[in-house]
Structures are given as C-alpha cells and as structure tokens.
Enzyme design. Structure first.
Site, PDB file in Angstrom:
ATOM      1  N   GLY A 154      21.923  -0.622  34.531  1.00  0.00           N
ATOM      2  CA  GLY A 154      20.612  -1.256  34.683  1.00  0.00           C
ATOM      3  C   GLY A 154      20.171  -1.959  33.405  1.00  0.00           C
ATOM      4  CE  LYS A 197      -1.984  -5.369  12.990  1.00  0.00           C
ATOM      5  NZ  LYS A 197      -1.346  -4.395  12.120  1.00  0.00           N
ATOM      6  CB  SER A 201      -0.162  -4.840   7.878  1.00  0.00           C
ATOM      7  OG  SER A 201      -0.598  -5.467   9.063  1.00  0.00           O
ATOM      8  CB  CYS A 251      -4.483  -2.314   4.120  1.00  0.00           C
ATOM      9  SG  CYS A 251      -3.562  -2.715   5.633  1.00  0.00           S
ATOM     10  CD  GLU A 281      -2.607   0.996   2.756  1.00  0.00           C
ATOM     11  OE1 GLU A 281      -2.326   0.057   3.539  1.00  0.00           O
ATOM     12  OE2 GLU A 281      -3.546   1.799   2.970  1.00  0.00           O
ATOM     13  CE  LYS A 298      -7.059   1.110   3.363  1.00  0.00           C
ATOM     14  NZ  LYS A 298      -5.843   1.432   4.169  1.00  0.00           N
ATOM     15  CE1 TYR A 347      -8.099  -0.032  13.775  1.00  0.00           C
ATOM     16  CE2 TYR A 347      -9.929   0.718  12.423  1.00  0.00           C
ATOM     17  CZ  TYR A 347      -8.925  -0.193  12.679  1.00  0.00           C
ATOM     18  OH  TYR A 347      -8.731  -1.255  11.832  1.00  0.00           O
TER      19      TYR A 347
END
Lengths: 597, 597
Positions: free
Chosen positions: B330, B200, B194, B167, B54, B130, B136
């Site tokens: 550390g 995932k 992606s 996608c 994409e 698309k 989101y």
C-alpha cells in the site's frame, strides 16, 4: 483536630454546604444534573451558601477542549440555566467563562477564564476568575486560560463577607485569600480540583489550616471525587475554623453533601466594594448538630481506593464495565486482577493465562487459584503453537533460531495480541499489568505486558504491590500466599544484574520524584556503579514510556504529563567517568524470563 | 526579495555571522564543539558578531530536563568554558542560566531562564533572558522557565547598539524588539528554535520583515536545523535589512554558516544604558560580496525533507542507523520505506512482507517491486501458520471462529510482534507506517500498523502521501505506479461507510487544525450526517492516539503535545440531535481488510 467547641449560636453563623461530587469532562448535561441535585439538597438543609468543586460544570482538567468555541458557548449557556434554577441560597459553581482577551506570558491571546460563578435568586450575580494558573507537573492551566485580575474580590452573602479562591490561588502564601481577608473577607470559599498522590492529603490539610490561621478566617475547601484519565480526585473536603482547627472533613474517594454551621468572627472593616449576592438576614433556624469529621484512612488504603476508583471511573466514564487481563501467576497480574474485581465486580473480570511450554506449572495453578479467590472468570490459552509458528517464520530471516529472550518478548507480544482480540470480540476492556519500577528501568515489554487500554498499576512501585496484596487479603484471602511469597525475578539483562526491588524502588523514587543525582544517591548509601546502571536504564527507556496506556497517578511524579522528558536526550552525567561505557540499544531486548512477572 | 543593493561601504556596517547548526538535547560536549567550530569560522571571516540558535548549548526543547540541577550547573560551567574560548568577535549563544527565583503565573518558584549569553574577549559579558515564554501547542516554556524582566536590554558591540530577542519575543508586536529599538537598538539579533510546519516558513518571513520595518532595524534571525523527537527545525535563517527586504536566506533542512555585511542606519539616541561588549572600532577589511539568498523550495518538497530529516535524526541521535518495516503493497508503507531509504540509505532499510492467505498476490508483488526500486532489503514471512494457531487457541474462549475482522486485527498485531522481534534480534529500529487520517478516525490498529519506535507519516494526511510518492518518483521511478494508482480502501466499519480521503482529509483538517465545528463544516458544503460520523470517530479514538509512537510534525496541529485532548471526554455536540445515537465501543475493532493500506 477536635471539632470547634464554640457554639455557633454565640455569634454570627454562616451555614455552608459543600458538594463533593464527581464530574465527567465535557458532560455539561450530566454535570448540571449533579449540580442541581446538590443545590436542591443544600437549599432544603437551609444552607446560606453551597460550594462546588473547581470546573464542576465542565469537568477538570479540560486540556485543549477549552479551545473549542462551541464548548465554551455551551458551558456559558448551561450556566445561565443553572442560574435560573438558583434559589435563596448562594451557589458557587466552578465553570469556564469568556473574558476580554489577554496576553500574559507569551504572544497568544487567551480569553477563557477558570471561574467560580456565584448564583442566587435566579441570577448570575458575578464571576470570580482564578488568578494563579498552575503550570507544572500534571497541570497546564497557563496553556489555555487567562488569569483573573481581581484577587481581592469580595462577595456579600447576607450578613457575611466572603472571599472566593480557586485551588492554586490558596497555595501562594500571599495571594487571593490574603488579599481578600485584608479587604474584609470573613470566610474563604475554595472550589478545588485537587488530584490525589500519596503525600497530598496531609499537605492539603496543613496548607488549608495555615491559610485559615494566617487570615483569621474559616476556610471551606471543596474537592472533586472521581477518576479522570490518569488522575484521581480523592475528595477529603475540609471545613476549618478561624484557628485552623478541623470543623469537618469529608471522606476520601466517596461523594458527600455536607452542611456545617460556621461561626464568623466580629465584623471586619470592608475595604473596597463587595459584590452583593443578597443582603437578607438569615431565616430563623435551629443550629445544626456539630459536624463529624470522617476518619482518616491509612496511606496504603488510600492508594488501594485510588486504584479502584481510577480504574472504575476510566471504564465507566468511557462506557465500559468489564475487563480482560492476562494472568501470569505473578504479583502484578494478581494485584491488577484484584483492583479490577473491586472496581467492576468479580463477575465482570476475565483472567486469561497464556502459558508457553516453559511456564512453570505452579504459576499456572496460582493464576487459577487467584481467579477462584477473587471470583473472576478464568481461561487458559496455550501459546505453544503460536510462538512455534512465529519462530518458524522468523528462522530464515534471523539466520537461525531466535535466542531465548526475544522469544519471550515475542510471547509477551503475542499474549497482548490475543487479549486485544478477546477485547475486540467480546467487548471487555483490556488491562495492562505492568508496574512503575518496570516502566522506570525499561523492563516492561512495549506491546507486551504493558499492552492494554488502561494500566492500573502504572505508577505503583513494585514493593508497594506486596503491601497492597496483604492489605487486600485482610478482607478475606483472595491472592494466594504463594504469589506474595514468591521472590520477584529481577532480570539480568543487557546492562548487568539489577538489584532487588527493595533497593531499586528507593533509587528510582529518589531520582525521579526527589530530583536526586548520582552524588546524592551515593551519599545516601547506594553503590555507585549500581546507581549508574539504574539511572541509565531509566533515562534510556523513555521511548518505551511514550507508548504506555494511561494509569492511576499515586506518587508525587508519575510518568507522562507529570514528568515530561525528551526521548532524544543525551544527558548522562553519571556515565561520564564510567568505564567501559555502557552499550545501550535504543530498542532493547525486552520481555520477562519464564517465571517472572 | 532582491538582495539589498546599497553598498555597505557607504555607512556603518556590522558584519554578522549566523550558525544554522544542529543540536542534540542534553549533549553539552557535542553542542559546545559545534559552537566552537562555528566561532572559529566566523572569527576567521572577520565577523563582528555571531548569532546562534536558541538554547544552542543545551538543545531544545528541554521539557523537565530543566529541573535537573546537575544539568543546569553543567550547562553554566560549559558556558564559562565557551566564554574563555571567545575572541574579539562577540558571540550570542543560547543556553539556560540560573536567575533569582520568581513566581509568575502560579505558586511554583522558577529560577532558570531561557537566555542568550554574550561572549567576547574570553569573558561572559552578559545574559539576556527571554521574556515571552510560549505555552501553547508544542511549547511548554512557562512550565519550567522564569521570564526575563528586562525587555529593553541593549548591547554595545563596537560602534553598533544591538538588541537581542529570543524567538517568541519577536512575535508580540509590542515586545522586546520594540522596546529595544525604542531604547536605541540599531540591529536586532534573534536566536530561534522554530519548528517546521507547512505554513511556518511563509509566516516567519512575513513576521521578521514586519519587525524590521516597524522598528527600522535590520533583523538577524537564526534557526536550528535538525529533528528532535516530533519536531523538525528547518533552518531557513534570515537576514533582513531595515526596510524588511531580504539580505540573506539560509537553505532549509541543511546546516549553514553565513556571514553578511549589514548596513546600519544613522546612529540613534540611546535611552538607558547599553551593556558594553566592547567599544573597539572594526578592523580594516574588504567588504563581503553581496549575499546570495537560497532558493525557496516547494511546499511538498519541504514536507519530504522534514520527514527525511526528522526520521534520520531520530535514529541517529538515538544511536541507530538502520530500520525495519512491514511492507503491505500500500501507499503508506511505500512512502515510509522511501523516507527511510532517503534518511538512512537504502542499504540500511529492511522491508518485510507478511501476507496472510487472503492477501492479494499483486500487492505482495508490488512490495517486492518497491523494495527493488528503492534498493532496500526484502523478506517475506507468511502469517498463515501463526494466525491459524492463534485462532485455534482463541476458538474455545470466543465460542466459535473469530469473525473476519478481528482476525485481521490479530494479523496486524502479529505483524507488529514479528517486526519487533526482528528489531530486538538484529538491532534495526522498527518504523510504523500509519498516517494522520487513520489516526484521526481511529483506523490505525493499536499495536498493529501504528506499532514501531517511530512513525514518520504520523502527521501526514492520506491524500498528501500520493503527492509525496509522485514527488519522490521524479528522482527516478522507485514507488511502483500501481501502488499510487490503486484506490485506497476506506473501510466500512462499526460507524458506517466513510467517505473517500479527498473528503475525509479536509474535514479532519478543518476540525482539528482550524477549530471548525459541525455548523462550520456543513456551511462549508459537507454533508451533515457524514460530518457527524467523522467528528465522532475523531473524538472517540483519542485513547488510541495515546499509545502511538512519535512522528514528524508537519501540519499546524499534530496529535500529541500539540493538540492535547482528554481521553475521557463526553463532549459530542454534533451528536445531540442525531438519531439513532451511534453506539461507540471504547476499544473498537480495528485493522484493515485485505487489500487496504
């Protein structure tokens, strides 16, 4: 702009109240108290309907707080409480509500709407769900909200048929207000959460007037007042008659409860069903005196109020009431200190000058005069010992004495570390003093002069600061004239000499806010090599802007959520035919020379 | 998971190539070169069609770069050049394109689509736009893109009828792939961008398989590989047969050009018109040998590769190849150093220990051993003189010696200032060492241990770091065992004692990633007062997270764009019945005690 001369007694009248109130995001109890207080006042004034801002119960904007189920449930429960407290007057209360899950533009279910609840007679009479969900600039409502599906919903409030639209709904030109008016709405009630920028108030007035005229309906436009992170909601609520003439305008940057008798035209044919709020005729009552529209204030005054309110509310809503900042003797620190003094009271502001041995004596003196003029506390901490110790520590690794400029950057970052220590120890919130122009061209030291929890001037171009200083001094001299008169130092840096701010500011504005490209700017009279250099500085310093504190948005596009750019971004079209190519470090040497702001 | 055993020679076969390539956002020339190289290879391999990821031409994600008109025009011009270079093979190239203006969910016109261009025989044969625009978490495609309106578009490529989805289009369950298959598509070609998170790859595999089975069509799923700011695209491209069985899987975190013979089923009835790419029968050719699917790698290995690739690409794509970081002895610093060494080569990493007089001797020794184990450069700069000078400067203002903890915060910030000075002077990019748990509970000093231009471990919970250290040491001991064995110090702070990370990490994960509330967590067996304290720490430290550098997303919800919360936010439901109320400073005392990471 004159108030409508027609006497409301000549025909049907709806007595409309508006509550231009503040909110605190997530503070359901506090917001509900403010809502109940306004309901009490408007009911006492004999209002037929009271309009609140958008999301008045939950606060705005909510971002991903909407995704917390317990928050949604609590907001809905609190709305039920408000409904039980409602009386004969109808109240239009912005809140979130759960709706059947819907997919609109992607594969994620959304089941929360941005709604206006209509409360009356102890009941929730219905909900209007916002149709148009703005998803650009600072807005991300398509992220979490489901759009409503009934743009033509009508509400019968006594003898009147009203439509309710929420903020963005109003701006379409062929959206919910038009659908509602076509279906029979005689008046449009519009809750808003409309944040300030310099061009917003005029645009808002023109738009609301156009909607009123287009639909032949009065429009009641109610906005929030107050700061929320980077946004300032400036109020300026409007009531316009069916001709688009001003009946009432609330002041900007202040709370106001208003109540206005609005004349309705002859009854319209109602197509479709209106939800009944109630069908009682209005009680006998004396007409209200004609409303007084608040005077408009100048553009720079609006900015000043936005900076003060945004800074005050950021601190107050986060439980703080005092601030500390570094004073350099320059214009940025001076205006930041003045904003802080106005926002918090001078007794709650501490200025700290942290000169190096190279700092000019007169600038230290100016910082002291500024503090005296504003009435803020003033301290001096010499950096000499600290930076000398740091240089000694670095000498071996760096293979010699650091050159002048990194040592200035070190000084700027040491100042920031000292301010944060004071903040940690004494509880004052630390304010950053950087301005938009510096941020734009990568001239604000990360962790240096842009260090702080809040940066009041983050979105103010440098040239605006001089106007603001003069404006502030009209109330009595506070910012020493020498600070205003001192020419700003524009650093020669890795990229060559930069122009003065009078040239730099318009280039930055036209590039970032107007979307102009190299060719547009050159056609606009700017020197091509200069524009190339400035645009490249802007694009190369995005990484710095990611680590900046929030500040008050006052322009059409502020850095941050409003203007989102990738950090990793090779697009440099203006450099294509430029020779030799500019060598741009990712992490350029930053920091101001002695004497610069 | 076995490769399909059916010989492609038994029926119609489409030879499908995929280009799992990197991109650089905005680098049209560089991306076009990569595309042309892949086109040459696939054409030589006799492919019928080559699928790119994409937005392969422009890079992904573009954010508001889409709003720059000159960028859109240049991308479209570059696509024309690519089209002219296309041969007998069809290429499906992701790019942006201008479309008729459309308003979908708000009042803003959008006229740019996220498209797949089909190139063949020297021409642009058509564009698919698309449909589903994710809006989101890290995605904001509804911000700038107009959605396509032809979900059922078909493409005739020789004897095959193909559908193209992009996608998110794939994830609907009743979207473009289903519309295309119903209209007659025999194979689905899917360009993707992606980004990786721990869950995932498995989710992607299951989804693609389901789409193939549901529609009875092979699916060719091609993903990017490479880092872009906070995202890492992990590749792992997939070719599945019509039963949803794996034909080919590309490796994760590496580029790959693949070419697979995909058997098509019996011809379907074509409803509607398919855009003709060409109608030539395939050339005579030998069948390809059956493809070999790459082996899967373990979950923690995936994370390690993501951190290394994300860090390498952030530096490389921004023109840097060396880094400097502070070494404390550390685990955080140790893992950050190991990631940097793997990403850049140990010869390009500089570790600097900056002990105070209170720093334990064995931690300094461990930092040195770590540097030797990794083969990176090591320096020691004592902070003693610097912080002593700063304390002397602050004494008067603070009315006495600062207490221990602000002086530790001051030390952390002084370290950051020193690292940035080294970075400024020597050109190495500074890396921050903080982890997600510290960021979550507000335990990462702003401008202190989270200071840097990039923070590789920003999204890594603390407990994961120990596993990653053990994993890295399997290649040969590099991180001293004493660093791994040393119990982490969990600071008692303003809010009371915090639990160990084995308890803290799951609380943070369930709260932020799973959306659990107090009640859910208590039902899950966690102590209620403890959960209250942790949740409040998380919510109160949002302001700190706004000033953090970018880092590599590896969990389902990373801080930042992925999980957007208001800073000013009073929602604290878990505190409602809590007594006494917790006193939370906005700007809490931060910084680690001696011995803590």
């Amino acid at each position: 702009m004159a108030a409508n001369e027609a006497s409301p007694s000549e025909g049907r009248v709806l007595r409309v109240a508006g509550a231009q109130i503040p909110n605190v995001v997530g503070d359901l109890e506090g917001n509900a108290e403010r809502i109940l207080a306004a309901m009490g006042k408007a009911e006492a004034a004999g209002a037929d309907v009271l309009v609140f801002p958008e999301l008045a119960l939950t606060g705005y904007p909510l971002a991903d707080l909407v995704q917390r189920e317990e928050f949604v449930a609590a907001a809905m429960a609190m709305l039920d409480e408000l409904a039980r407290s409602s009386g004969r007057m109808a109240s239009v209360v912005g809140t979130i509500s759960r709706v059947p899950a819907r997919r609109s533009w992607d594969v994620r279910d959304r089941d929360i709407a941005n709604s206006a609840a209509v409360l009356c007679d102890g009941h929730l009479r219905g909900l209007y769900h916002k149709i148009m969900l703005p998803n650009y600039e600072v807005y991300d409502e398509a992220r979490n909200f489901a759009p409503g599906s009934r743009p033509d919903a009508l509400w019968r409030i006594g003898e009147a048929i009203a439509g309710i639209s929420i903020c963005e709904d109003l701006w379409s030109g062929d959206g919910p207000p038009e659908a509602q008016a076509a279906a029979g709405a005689e008046i449009l009630l519009v809750p808003n959460a409309s944040p300030f920028h310099q061009e917003k108030p005029a645009g808002r007035r023109a738009l609301v007037s156009e909607v009123a005229r287009r639909n032949g309906t009065p429009v009641v436009y109610v906005n929030f007042v107050g700061g929320q992170d980077e946004l300032v909601f400036d109020g300026g609520s409007l009531v316009l008659d069916a001709e688009g003439e001003l009946l009432h305008r609330s002041p900007q940057f202040e709370t106001e409860d208003f109540c206005v008798d609005v004349a309705l035209g002859p009854p319209r044919r109602v197509a479709g069903r209106a939800t009944t709020v109630h069908t009682r005729p209005p009680r006998a009552r004396e007409p209200l005196p004609p409303p007084q529209a608040s005077a408009e204030i100048s553009a720079d005054e609006q900015v000043w109020h936005a900076l003060v309110l945004g800074t005050r509310d950021f601190l107050a809503k986060n439980g703080r009431n005092s601030a500390v900042l570094g004073l350099s003797g320059g214009i940025d620190a001076a205006v930041t200190a003045a904003v802080a003094a106005d926002a918090l009271g001078p007794e709650n502001v501490i200025g700290v000058a942290m000169p190096t041995p190279d700092s000019p004596e007169d600038e230290l003196r100016d910082a002291e005069l500024l503090s005296a003029g504003l009435g803020i506390e003033f301290h001096v901490i010499s950096l000499a010992g600290i930076t000398a110790a740091a240089r000694r520590g670095l000498d071996e690794l760096l293979g010699g004495a650091p050159d002048e400029r990194p040592s200035e950057a070190l000084a700027a970052r040491t100042r920031a570390a000292i301010l944060w220590t004071i903040s940690d120890q004494l509880g004052h919130l630390s304010l950053a003093t950087g301005n938009k122009t510096e941020l734009a061209v990568g001239n604000a030291a990360v962790y240096g002069d842009m260090a702080g929890v809040f940066a009041p001037l983050k979105d103010c171009p440098k040239t605006l600061l001089y106007r603001l200083a003069l404006l502030r001094n009209q109330r009595g001299p506070a910012i020493p004239q020498r600070i205003i008169d001192r020419p700003p130092t524009v650093r020669a840096d890795t990229y060559g000499e930069l122009p003065g701010y009078a040239v730099l500011d318009p280039i930055v504005e036209r590039y970032l806010e107007r979307g102009e490209a190299l060719n547009d700017l050159v056609a606009g009279g700017f020197d091509a090599p200069l524009v190339r250099r400035v645009l490249q500085l802007v694009d190369d310093s995005e990484f710095q802007r990611r680590q900046m504190p929030p500040g008050v948005k006052i322009t059409t596009r502020a850095f941050g959520q409003d203007l989102r750019m990738p950090i990793t971004n090779a697009w440099r079209p203006y450099a294509a035919d430029h020779e030799p190519p500019i060598e741009v470090p990712l992490n350029p040497v930053r920091g101001d020379p002695p004497g610069a702001e």
